[in-house]
Structures are given as C-alpha cells and as structure tokens.
Design an enzyme around this catalytic site. Structure first.
Site, PDB file in Angstrom:
ATOM      1  N   ASN A 176       1.369   3.100  -2.575  1.00 52.42           N
ATOM      2  CA  ASN A 176       0.610   4.051  -3.419  1.00 52.42           C
ATOM      3  C   ASN A 176      -0.597   4.599  -2.667  1.00 52.42           C
ATOM      4  O   ASN A 176      -0.952   5.770  -2.816  1.00 52.42           O
ATOM      5  CB  ASN A 176       0.192   3.385  -4.731  1.00 52.42           C
ATOM      6  CG  ASN A 176       1.308   3.401  -5.747  1.00 52.42           C
ATOM      7  OD1 ASN A 176       1.669   4.463  -6.254  1.00 52.42           O
ATOM      8  ND2 ASN A 176       1.894   2.244  -6.015  1.00 52.42           N
ATOM      9  N   ILE A 224      -7.463  -9.035 -11.666  1.00 47.69           N
ATOM     10  CA  ILE A 224      -8.107  -8.419 -12.825  1.00 47.69           C
ATOM     11  C   ILE A 224      -9.621  -8.468 -12.620  1.00 47.69           C
ATOM     12  O   ILE A 224     -10.186  -9.521 -12.301  1.00 47.69           O
ATOM     13  CB  ILE A 224      -7.680  -9.122 -14.132  1.00 47.69           C
ATOM     14  CG1 ILE A 224      -6.193  -8.831 -14.377  1.00 47.69           C
ATOM     15  CG2 ILE A 224      -8.520  -8.636 -15.310  1.00 47.69           C
ATOM     16  CD1 ILE A 224      -5.611  -9.463 -15.609  1.00 47.69           C
ATOM     17  N   LEU A 225     -10.261  -7.310 -12.795  1.00 45.90           N
ATOM     18  CA  LEU A 225     -11.706  -7.229 -12.566  1.00 45.90           C
ATOM     19  C   LEU A 225     -12.472  -7.579 -13.834  1.00 45.90           C
ATOM     20  O   LEU A 225     -12.098  -7.195 -14.934  1.00 45.90           O
ATOM     21  CB  LEU A 225     -12.091  -5.830 -12.091  1.00 45.90           C
ATOM     22  CG  LEU A 225     -11.599  -5.480 -10.684  1.00 45.90           C
ATOM     23  CD1 LEU A 225     -11.773  -3.993 -10.412  1.00 45.90           C
ATOM     24  CD2 LEU A 225     -12.323  -6.310  -9.628  1.00 45.90           C
ATOM     25  N   MET A 277      -3.995  -6.571  -7.254  1.00 49.24           N
ATOM     26  CA  MET A 277      -3.387  -7.613  -8.087  1.00 49.24           C
ATOM     27  C   MET A 277      -4.404  -8.578  -8.702  1.00 49.24           C
ATOM     28  O   MET A 277      -4.045  -9.699  -9.072  1.00 49.24           O
ATOM     29  CB  MET A 277      -2.358  -8.384  -7.254  1.00 49.24           C
ATOM     30  CG  MET A 277      -1.228  -7.523  -6.759  1.00 49.24           C
ATOM     31  SD  MET A 277      -0.389  -6.635  -8.100  1.00 49.24           S
ATOM     32  CE  MET A 277       0.930  -5.841  -7.188  1.00 49.24           C
ATOM     33  N   HIS A 320       0.169   1.326 -13.315  1.00 49.57           N
ATOM     34  CA  HIS A 320       0.927   0.170 -13.813  1.00 49.57           C
ATOM     35  C   HIS A 320       2.417   0.540 -13.825  1.00 49.57           C
ATOM     36  O   HIS A 320       2.786   1.599 -14.347  1.00 49.57           O
ATOM     37  CB  HIS A 320       0.463  -0.222 -15.227  1.00 49.57           C
ATOM     38  CG  HIS A 320       1.216  -1.411 -15.733  1.00 49.57           C
ATOM     39  ND1 HIS A 320       0.976  -2.686 -15.276  1.00 49.57           N
ATOM     40  CD2 HIS A 320       2.237  -1.503 -16.618  1.00 49.57           C
ATOM     41  CE1 HIS A 320       1.809  -3.521 -15.863  1.00 49.57           C
ATOM     42  NE2 HIS A 320       2.583  -2.837 -16.682  1.00 49.57           N
ATOM     43  N   GLY A 379       0.776  -1.238   0.000  1.00 44.82           N
ATOM     44  CA  GLY A 379       0.000   0.000   0.000  1.00 44.82           C
ATOM     45  C   GLY A 379       0.806   1.285   0.000  1.00 44.82           C
ATOM     46  O   GLY A 379       0.331   2.307   0.511  1.00 44.82           O
ATOM     47  N   ASN A 437      -5.959   3.005 -12.722  1.00 44.89           N
ATOM     48  CA  ASN A 437      -4.959   2.027 -12.293  1.00 44.89           C
ATOM     49  C   ASN A 437      -3.566   2.631 -12.431  1.00 44.89           C
ATOM     50  O   ASN A 437      -3.322   3.469 -13.302  1.00 44.89           O
ATOM     51  CB  ASN A 437      -5.051   0.782 -13.197  1.00 44.89           C
ATOM     52  CG  ASN A 437      -4.050  -0.300 -12.802  1.00 44.89           C
ATOM     53  OD1 ASN A 437      -3.900  -0.629 -11.616  1.00 44.89           O
ATOM     54  ND2 ASN A 437      -3.356  -0.863 -13.777  1.00 44.89           N
TER      55      ASN A 437
HETATM   56  C1  GAR Z   1       3.218  -0.913  -7.495  1.00 43.38           C
HETATM   57  O1  GAR Z   1       4.483  -0.838  -8.112  1.00 43.38           O
HETATM   58  C2  GAR Z   1       2.139  -0.909  -8.550  1.00 43.38           C
HETATM   59  O2  GAR Z   1       2.448  -0.121  -9.651  1.00 43.38           O
HETATM   60  C3  GAR Z   1       2.115  -2.361  -8.938  1.00 43.38           C
HETATM   61  O3  GAR Z   1       2.334  -3.077  -7.752  1.00 43.38           O
HETATM   62  C4  GAR Z   1       3.035  -2.260  -6.800  1.00 43.38           C
HETATM   63  C5  GAR Z   1       2.177  -2.168  -5.565  1.00 43.38           C
HETATM   64  O4  GAR Z   1       2.821  -1.458  -4.557  1.00 43.38           O
HETATM   65  N1  GAR Z   1       0.856  -2.694  -9.541  1.00 43.38           N
HETATM   66  C6  GAR Z   1       0.720  -3.637 -10.458  1.00 43.38           C
HETATM   67  O5  GAR Z   1       1.632  -4.326 -10.869  1.00 43.38           O
HETATM   68  C7  GAR Z   1      -0.699  -3.826 -10.986  1.00 43.38           C
HETATM   69  N2  GAR Z   1      -0.682  -4.440 -12.259  1.00 43.38           N
HETATM   70  P1  GAR Z   1       2.041  -0.832  -3.322  1.00 43.38           P
HETATM   71  O6  GAR Z   1       1.114  -1.901  -2.750  1.00 43.38           O
HETATM   72  O7  GAR Z   1       3.150  -0.521  -2.342  1.00 43.38           O
HETATM   73  O8  GAR Z   1       1.315   0.386  -3.782  1.00 43.38           O
END
Ligand code: GAR
Length: 207
Positions: free
Chosen positions: A14, A93-94, A91, A110, A12, A108
């Site tokens: 982000n 896909i909806l 993580m 990426h 988390g 989202n």
């Molecule tokens: C982040 O780097 C995000 O961009 C990626 O997973 C990480 C999650 O970090 N997301 C994906 O790969 C989705 N396809 P976080 O839980 O610390 O935000």
C-alpha cells in the site's frame, strides 16, 4: 503542501501504491515526507529508501504497552510536522493519545467491508480467513478515519470484489489489494490533501 507520514509494519504494497500515485501526479496537495515502521527490517523500509523517502523505525517490541508505544509515535509525528497520517498495513492499535491529537487526520486501510470483519484481532490474512470461514459472497476494503475505537472511524471510501468458491485467504487478499486497496487508498489521500473530505455528524462525505 501537506506532510504525509505513512506508518507501516510489513511488505508495504500500500505504501508502494502511494509512492506510485505520488510519482504519477495522482496525489495532489500532499507529499510523503516520512515512513515510520513498527518492525525492524520491514520490506516497506526498502521501498521508502528506494524512493528517497526518509524513514524511522520505532519497534513495537521495545515498548511494554500500547500507551508508551503511542507516546513515542506521537513524538515522532510532531517532529515530522505531520498533517496527514496514513496507516498502510500498520499492525498496531494506537492509543487515544495519538487519535485525539489528530482527529480526522489519520487514515487507515482495512481489508474488509466495515462494519463486518473488523475490530481487534482482525488484521492481515486473519480477516480473509474469517471472511472465507463465514461464507460471505462479497468482500472488499474500507478506507476510513481512525478514532479511539478500532476500525470504527468515519468511512471515506469502500470498494468490493466477489469472493469465489476456490479462494484461499492469500488469493482473496491479492484480489482485494489489486482491485480496491491500491486504488482507493491513494484516491482518499489525494482527496484529503485537497480538502475534499468534509465531516458532518461524525460521517465523512467526499465533495
Ligand atoms: C493490507 O491488506 C492492509 O489492508 C492490511 O494488511 C495488509 C498490509 O499489506 N491491514 C490491516 O489488516 C490493518 N488492520 P501491505 O503491507 O503490503 O500494504
């Protein structure tokens, strides 16, 4: 004020960037009203709790397939009266039942430059492993709307970093998070909440 519902699966960081941006007034016109986790015990849930943000856990493992899981998510989004849904390290896909209910209202992040290194199977560290394996010299992150195809919705913002010779997937991931994801995700959310993103011919433009 738009209701922002953030979907998470892991650490988390982000989500934390969004919370910090909200606290410092960077997110205008919206408020994080709920965090939904697909995993029990995800650290993102602690971050929500520490900031008095209501949370729910809807474990992916309790559902037999993407469709039944997505229907449960859809119910929760409706109950929460979501105006904007942010996938912040989510993580799963909806299914189309969610994406078609919220056209251009799901954002989202990426961790690569779409249309490279994206789509099914490209998530988390796997993305950075593939980037290093290929040998590209620039990578980054993409903030985009979510549609029925994985990582294929309209691009809102992108930012880049250099890929350095000694990078490991973890080092590259950290550089991209710090320099791009944690800055551009709150920015895109704020733009959305102020109605500053328009769609023309399936493409997103920032006003
Ligand atoms: C982040 O780097 C995000 O961009 C990626 O997973 C990480 C999650 O970090 N997301 C994906 O790969 C989705 N396809 P976080 O839980 O610390 O935000």
């Amino acid at each position: 004020m738009k209701n922002i519902v953030v979907l998470v699966s892991g650490g988390g960081t982000n989500l934390q960037a969004l919370i910090d941006a909200q606290k410092s007034g960077i997110i205008k016109g919206g408020k994080i009203t709920c965090v939904i986790s697909s995993k029990e015990g995800a650290y993102a849930l602690e971050r929500a709790k520490n900031n008095d943000i209501p949370s729910r856990t809807i474990p992916r493992k309790n559902y037999p397939d993407a469709k039944s899981y997505s229907l449960a998510i859809l119910d929760a989004l409706r109950e929460e009266k979501a105006d904007l849904i942010v996938l912040a390290g989510f993580m799963t896909i909806l299914d189309e039942c969610v994406t078609s209910a919220y056209p251009y209202r799901i954002i989202n992040v990426h961790p690569a430059l779409i249309p490279s290194f994206c789509g099914e199977g490209f998530y988390g560290l796997k993305v950075h492993e593939a980037v290093l394996e290929y040998g590209v010299k620039v990578s980054g992150a993409t903030i985009h709307f979510v549609n029925e195809k994985a990582d294929a919705g309209a691009i809102i913002l992108q930012g880049t970093v250099d890929v350095l010779p000694d990078d490991t997937p973890e080092v590259l991931q950290k550089r991209i998070m710090e320099n791009v994801e944690w800055k551009l995700l709150p920015k895109a959310v704020s733009l959305f909440c102020q109605d500053k993103i328009t769609i023309r011919d399936g493409k997103a433009y920032v006003m």
